[in-house]
Design a protein around this motif. Structure first.
Motif, PDB file in Angstrom:
ATOM      1  N   TRP A  18       0.821  -1.211   0.000  1.00  0.00           N
ATOM      2  CA  TRP A  18       0.000   0.000   0.000  1.00  0.00           C
ATOM      3  C   TRP A  18       0.855   1.261   0.000  1.00  0.00           C
ATOM      4  O   TRP A  18       0.577   2.206  -0.742  1.00  0.00           O
ATOM      5  CB  TRP A  18      -0.927   0.016   1.207  1.00  0.00           C
ATOM      6  CG  TRP A  18      -1.956  -1.078   1.226  1.00  0.00           C
ATOM      7  CD1 TRP A  18      -2.447  -1.787   0.161  1.00  0.00           C
ATOM      8  CD2 TRP A  18      -2.622  -1.589   2.370  1.00  0.00           C
ATOM      9  NE1 TRP A  18      -3.378  -2.697   0.585  1.00  0.00           N
ATOM     10  CE2 TRP A  18      -3.510  -2.604   1.929  1.00  0.00           C
ATOM     11  CE3 TRP A  18      -2.564  -1.293   3.727  1.00  0.00           C
ATOM     12  CZ2 TRP A  18      -4.329  -3.305   2.804  1.00  0.00           C
ATOM     13  CZ3 TRP A  18      -3.385  -1.999   4.587  1.00  0.00           C
ATOM     14  CH2 TRP A  18      -4.258  -2.992   4.132  1.00  0.00           C
ATOM     15  N   ILE A  25      -1.377   6.498  -1.212  1.00  0.00           N
ATOM     16  CA  ILE A  25      -0.870   7.363  -0.138  1.00  0.00           C
ATOM     17  C   ILE A  25      -0.985   8.850  -0.446  1.00  0.00           C
ATOM     18  O   ILE A  25      -0.573   9.682   0.357  1.00  0.00           O
ATOM     19  CB  ILE A  25       0.599   7.028   0.212  1.00  0.00           C
ATOM     20  CG1 ILE A  25       1.535   7.332  -0.958  1.00  0.00           C
ATOM     21  CG2 ILE A  25       0.727   5.600   0.702  1.00  0.00           C
ATOM     22  CD1 ILE A  25       3.007   7.306  -0.590  1.00  0.00           C
ATOM     23  N   SER A  28      -2.655  10.649   2.384  1.00  0.00           N
ATOM     24  CA  SER A  28      -2.475  10.037   3.696  1.00  0.00           C
ATOM     25  C   SER A  28      -1.372  10.731   4.484  1.00  0.00           C
ATOM     26  O   SER A  28      -0.869  11.784   4.104  1.00  0.00           O
ATOM     27  CB  SER A  28      -2.154   8.554   3.517  1.00  0.00           C
ATOM     28  OG  SER A  28      -0.903   8.422   2.881  1.00  0.00           O
ATOM     29  N   PHE A  32       4.097   8.619   5.272  1.00  0.00           N
ATOM     30  CA  PHE A  32       4.048   7.608   4.225  1.00  0.00           C
ATOM     31  C   PHE A  32       4.764   8.074   2.960  1.00  0.00           C
ATOM     32  O   PHE A  32       5.219   7.258   2.161  1.00  0.00           O
ATOM     33  CB  PHE A  32       2.614   7.233   3.876  1.00  0.00           C
ATOM     34  CG  PHE A  32       1.893   6.432   4.930  1.00  0.00           C
ATOM     35  CD1 PHE A  32       2.555   5.885   6.020  1.00  0.00           C
ATOM     36  CD2 PHE A  32       0.543   6.207   4.824  1.00  0.00           C
ATOM     37  CE1 PHE A  32       1.886   5.141   6.976  1.00  0.00           C
ATOM     38  CE2 PHE A  32      -0.149   5.460   5.771  1.00  0.00           C
ATOM     39  CZ  PHE A  32       0.526   4.931   6.847  1.00  0.00           C
ATOM     40  N   GLY A  69      -7.415  -1.994   5.322  1.00  0.00           N
ATOM     41  CA  GLY A  69      -6.739  -0.790   5.781  1.00  0.00           C
ATOM     42  C   GLY A  69      -6.767  -0.723   7.292  1.00  0.00           C
ATOM     43  O   GLY A  69      -6.934  -1.737   7.966  1.00  0.00           O
ATOM     44  N   PHE A  86      -8.700   9.032  12.095  1.00  0.00           N
ATOM     45  CA  PHE A  86      -7.915   8.773  10.896  1.00  0.00           C
ATOM     46  C   PHE A  86      -8.411   7.499  10.230  1.00  0.00           C
ATOM     47  O   PHE A  86      -9.000   6.623  10.881  1.00  0.00           O
ATOM     48  CB  PHE A  86      -6.415   8.648  11.206  1.00  0.00           C
ATOM     49  CG  PHE A  86      -6.080   7.449  12.056  1.00  0.00           C
ATOM     50  CD1 PHE A  86      -5.821   6.215  11.467  1.00  0.00           C
ATOM     51  CD2 PHE A  86      -6.038   7.542  13.437  1.00  0.00           C
ATOM     52  CE1 PHE A  86      -5.522   5.100  12.243  1.00  0.00           C
ATOM     53  CE2 PHE A  86      -5.736   6.445  14.218  1.00  0.00           C
ATOM     54  CZ  PHE A  86      -5.480   5.217  13.616  1.00  0.00           C
ATOM     55  N   PHE A  88      -7.193   4.890   6.697  1.00  0.00           N
ATOM     56  CA  PHE A  88      -6.309   4.599   5.573  1.00  0.00           C
ATOM     57  C   PHE A  88      -6.821   3.316   4.933  1.00  0.00           C
ATOM     58  O   PHE A  88      -6.718   2.244   5.530  1.00  0.00           O
ATOM     59  CB  PHE A  88      -4.866   4.434   6.063  1.00  0.00           C
ATOM     60  CG  PHE A  88      -3.887   4.050   4.989  1.00  0.00           C
ATOM     61  CD1 PHE A  88      -3.451   4.979   4.063  1.00  0.00           C
ATOM     62  CD2 PHE A  88      -3.402   2.750   4.913  1.00  0.00           C
ATOM     63  CE1 PHE A  88      -2.529   4.628   3.077  1.00  0.00           C
ATOM     64  CE2 PHE A  88      -2.483   2.394   3.938  1.00  0.00           C
ATOM     65  CZ  PHE A  88      -2.052   3.327   3.010  1.00  0.00           C
ATOM     66  N   GLY A  90      -6.147   0.927   2.064  1.00  0.00           N
ATOM     67  CA  GLY A  90      -5.105   0.597   1.109  1.00  0.00           C
ATOM     68  C   GLY A  90      -5.585  -0.211  -0.081  1.00  0.00           C
ATOM     69  O   GLY A  90      -4.971  -0.176  -1.143  1.00  0.00           O
TER      70      GLY A  90
END
Length: 169
Positions: A18, A25, A28, A32, A69, A86, A88, A90
């Motif tokens: 990812w 990313i 993100s 990252f 994720g 948050f 994320f 992926g």
């Protein structure tokens, strides 16, 4: 659709793929953007698993248990009863299917009922239209703007500050 469960050390391999994908990313963590080796990702992941001031959860597809994720709340302040949301995701295959909204709603439930928070905030890159829409559907409202706070692909863009209060939820 999804379930949330603790991340485990063996999940780090997903992050190798990812974090190497520029599209995944793009909006993100800034960290990252600079991770280039598996050792750097291992170090970040190990610190993430040990972080006592955050709720870090894996996002798993219901039925297959595929890791999509991770999401949670960082910077939890027991004194101020607040934290920063948050997410994320992926796995690109889950984008645009309502997964982000569902994850956000489930994390808010945990934040307000189990962590007893009063306020949960986030920042989101303004060009991340899908993210903004998912957060609004989950109850977040825009409360401010950080001008040119993010540099991606050679261009600055604004970040929006959004929040939801327990009383509004």
């Amino acid at each position: 659709m999804i379930t949330l469960a603790p991340l485990r050390p063996e999940h780090v391999g997903h992050f190798y793929r990812w974090i190497r994908d520029p599209e995944v990313i793009e909006y993100s963590l800034s960290a990252f953007q600079t991770m280039t080796t598996e050792a750097q990702i291992d170090d970040w992941f190990a610190r993430t698993l040990r972080d006592d001031s955050s709720l870090n959860l894996g996002v798993f597809r219901q039925g297959t248990n595929e890791l999509l994720g991770y999401a949670g709340i960082s910077g939890i302040s027991r004194l101020n009863q607040s934290g920063e949301y948050f997410i994320f995701l992926g796995e690109r295959a889950c984008w645009g299917q309502g997964v982000g909204t569902e994850v956000t709603k489930q994390v808010l439930v945990l934040g307000f009922t189990q962590l007893h928070l009063n306020r949960i905030m986030l920042t989101v890159s303004e060009p991340n239209v899908g993210g903004v829409r998912a957060y609004e559907k989950a109850g977040f409202r825009v409360e401010g703007r950080l001008r040119e706070a993010c540099l991606r692909n050679g261009q600055f863009h604004d970040k929006l500050i959004m929040s939801v209060l327990k009383a509004e939820w």
